[in-house]
Design an enzyme around this catalytic site. Structure first.
Site, PDB file in Angstrom:
ATOM      1  CB  THR A   1      15.895  36.272   6.793  1.00 53.65           C
ATOM      2  OG1 THR A   1      16.823  35.242   6.453  1.00 53.65           O
ATOM      3  CG2 THR A   1      16.374  36.991   8.047  1.00 53.65           C
TER       4      THR A   1
ATOM      5  CE1 TYR B   1      21.407  20.805   3.074  1.00 52.87           C
ATOM      6  CE2 TYR B   1      20.854  18.974   1.626  1.00 52.87           C
ATOM      7  CZ  TYR B   1      20.468  19.976   2.496  1.00 52.87           C
ATOM      8  OH  TYR B   1      19.138  20.141   2.805  1.00 52.87           O
TER       9      TYR B   1
END
Length: 258
Positions: free
Chosen positions: A18, A157
């Site tokens: 997206t 992360y």
């Protein structure tokens, strides 16, 4: 002489399509005649992408890769024209927050692990058997320079991207003799929605890493992804790490008492 692969013979399954790398890769592959299956959580963006690229080349699935059962069901329901998947781009991932570990939000940690690690595992595991049965394919994972080089606040992360790197290398070992290639793409400074997501919509904070720089962009990374997957079949790029020219390695961080 070996020839590059014909992109028109590729059917590419893309997670996180997206925005960012996923959307750019979708456009790059379709521009060269490939079919894509674009997945993501934001239906309206998927519908816009399909309208842009054409329903004959772009099949869309609203999907959260954290949901293993939904992922398997969606793959089982892929229509016949898109069913012969031979490239998997496991792109869905995110960073949340930049606090040190002792201040980090544990919910953010859980979300990064669930998406960057579990979602990746579910995607690859669900699609690998079909590629092996069909005689070959290519798994592309999205790592980061943060998987090699620590920086303050990279925490979970960076650790998740180190996991992605090692998992991709382990896949190479498991897939010996199966004609399935594996490549880990490891970008550095790239201007996408990445920082906007990391800072939860704070545009001022999100823009600061890119001030007075010439960062890479999503199209740069999509081109790198595309190139690795059209190389002749005997050629596997294990890891491809890139940085913007304006980014390099910093000095050691040495704490000095007053």
């Amino acid at each position: 002489m070996y020839k590059m692969l014909d992109p028109a013979e590729l059917t590419v399954f893309i997670t996180g399509a997206t925005s960012g790398f996923g959307a750019a890769a979708a456009r790059r592959y379709v521009a060269e005649g490939a079919k894509i299956i674009a997945t993501g959580r934001r239906t309206e963006r998927l519908e816009a992408l399909q309208a842009e690229l054409g329903a004959d080349k772009c099949h869309i699935i609203t999907l959260d890769v954290q949901d293993r059962a939904a992922l398997k069901a969606a793959i089982a329901a892929i229509p016949a024209p898109f069913a012969n998947i031979n490239v998997v781009l496991a792109n869905a991932g995110l960073a949340l927050g930049l606090q040190p570990a002792y201040e980090a939000d544990e919910d953010d940690w859980d979300t990064m692990v669930a998406t960057n690690i579990n979602g990746l595992l579910y995607t690859v595991r669900a699609l690998l058997p079909g590629m092996i049965e069909r005689g070959g394919g290519h798994v592309v994972t999205i790592g980061s320079v943060a998987g090699d080089y620590a920086y303050p606040g990279s925490g979970v992360y960076g650790a998740s991207k180190a996991f992605v790197k090692q998992f991709a290398l382990n896949l190479r070992a498991d897939l010996q003799g199966k004609n399935v290639r594996v490549t880990n793409i490891e970008p550095g400074l790239t201007e996408t929605e990445f920082s906007l997501v990391r800072f939860k919509g704070d545009a001022d904070r999100a823009g600061k890493p890119y001030v007075n720089t010439v960062a890479m962009n999503a199209d740069d990374i999509a081109e790198s992804i595309f190139w690795t997957t059209i190389l002749p079949r005997h050629f596997n790029v294990n890891r491809l790490q890139m940085m913007a020219t304006t980014q390099a390695f910093g000095p050691f961080n040495i704490y000095r008492e007053d």
